[in-house]
Write a protein that holds these residues in place. Sequence first.
Motif, PDB file in Angstrom:
ATOM      1  N   ARG A  71      50.294  73.234  93.483  1.00 59.66           N
ATOM      2  CA  ARG A  71      49.285  74.296  93.417  1.00 59.66           C
ATOM      3  C   ARG A  71      49.603  75.368  94.442  1.00 59.66           C
ATOM      4  NH1 ARG A  71      43.759  74.996  91.773  1.00 59.66           N
ATOM      5  NH2 ARG A  71      42.688  76.546  93.083  1.00 59.66           N
ATOM      6  N   ASP A  73      48.060  78.838  95.906  1.00 63.57           N
ATOM      7  CA  ASP A  73      46.838  79.651  95.961  1.00 63.57           C
ATOM      8  C   ASP A  73      46.772  80.367  97.310  1.00 63.57           C
ATOM      9  OD1 ASP A  73      44.375  80.779  95.551  1.00 63.57           O
ATOM     10  OD2 ASP A  73      43.237  78.925  95.829  1.00 63.57           O
ATOM     11  N   THR A  77      41.427  81.172  96.899  1.00 63.12           N
ATOM     12  CA  THR A  77      40.274  81.351  96.021  1.00 63.12           C
ATOM     13  C   THR A  77      39.949  80.055  95.294  1.00 63.12           C
ATOM     14  OG1 THR A  77      41.526  81.928  94.051  1.00 63.12           O
ATOM     15  CG2 THR A  77      41.069  83.700  95.605  1.00 63.12           C
ATOM     16  N   ASP A  78      38.786  80.020  94.704  1.00 60.64           N
ATOM     17  CA  ASP A  78      38.399  78.912  93.841  1.00 60.64           C
ATOM     18  C   ASP A  78      38.439  79.332  92.384  1.00 60.64           C
ATOM     19  OD1 ASP A  78      37.908  77.077  95.901  1.00 60.64           O
ATOM     20  OD2 ASP A  78      35.934  77.944  96.277  1.00 60.64           O
ATOM     21  N   ARG A 140      45.470  84.889  90.212  1.00 60.30           N
ATOM     22  CA  ARG A 140      44.731  83.631  90.197  1.00 60.30           C
ATOM     23  C   ARG A 140      45.667  82.530  90.673  1.00 60.30           C
ATOM     24  NH1 ARG A 140      41.897  83.119  86.152  1.00 60.30           N
ATOM     25  NH2 ARG A 140      42.236  85.027  84.958  1.00 60.30           N
ATOM     26  N   GLN A 167      39.626  72.604  84.350  1.00 58.48           N
ATOM     27  CA  GLN A 167      39.584  73.555  85.470  1.00 58.48           C
ATOM     28  C   GLN A 167      40.338  74.850  85.171  1.00 58.48           C
ATOM     29  OE1 GLN A 167      41.437  71.318  88.620  1.00 58.48           O
ATOM     30  NE2 GLN A 167      39.931  69.666  88.547  1.00 58.48           N
TER      31      GLN A 167
END
Length: 385
Positions: A71, A73, A77-78, A140, A167
């Motif tokens: 992942r 990120d 952010t969520d 994102r 998700q």
Amino acid sequence: MSTLPLRPVAAFDAETLLAEIVTWVEYETPSDRPDLIDRLLDHVEALFTDLPVDRKRLPAREGRGGQLILRYDPAGTDAPPLVFMGHIDTVWAAGTLAERPVRRDGDKVYGPGIFDMKAGSCLSVLTLLALAREGLVPPRPVVVYLNGDEETGSLASRETILALGRQAAAVIVPEPSFEAPGTVITARKGWATFRLEARGVAAHAGGSLHEGRSAINEIARHVLDIASLNAREPQATFNVGVIGGGTRPNVVPAEAWAEIDMRAETIEVAERMTAQMLARRPFDPDVALHASGGINRPPFPRSPAVAGFYEATRSLAARLGLPLGETSRGGVSDGNFVAAIGKPVLDGMGCSGAGAHALHEHILVSTIAPRAALMFNMATGITGA
């Protein structure tokens, strides 16, 4: 969300990308060897040493290969991520490379597992690696998921696949691309498997034939009846792929069995035909019949979410000067699970070639850079996902 500048196909060097793909192929990863699958996952994890990428390893269990979730990120952010969903296990036994080493013939590179689907999974990882090494901030989060038991039904990984799918903003499945280069998959049939077991009465075939009840005769009648379903069910296909039974030619067989593959275009058809298969009754009342099995992967429909994702991607591909056709397939993937819960999914995002599960398995080098460019630009700026 802001997007990053478009990166042209010319910015991606096919030979450099191919070198890493070949490295992956030279790690043999048969589905029944979790230890060998772990070696490739170790290699992938090592690529991200000292980079800001979260790595979550799910160990092998139930004799099935492990899994890896990467992942990226940087914005913290969520936001729902863009998920690349690939697998690294193959149908090829350990030792296959000794008999069929990787080789190149012009635009074709041959190797066990290269088309299905190490090339596509590798390009997904290299997309994430480029983002992290350059410190780019995509609109994102980007997740890459590598499954180690897809070829055997994703039985150990299904919960993880569904959790990631729920998700996700959208899911890219880098399974091999079929038909003309630049084609993606926007629909797949669902898949079910069944086993019929018949138990009759053994007897001497010469002296007491009529005292016996042949389990093979019973299974044979079901084989023909199931084959006839292909003419009666336009949205499903049936194949009796394996049969067995009996002991000796001079014995009326007391036991026989058959294994059946079913593909269905819609969940309604899949569920209806599954119920019918499990409710089969013997033709001979003196023979016992037991049916087992069920749906492994639900159908992957071309839903509005899938269609919208495809159109957005086709627009992006056009800006890169790339064609992006679409097709449907009877074969299944982990994308089936996610598409069935209504998520935007694009499948067949890997390299073009041919020979999945076959001796002539290969990819086309000329499709590596275009696919890498499309994946990268989807991660950095596609809208509609």
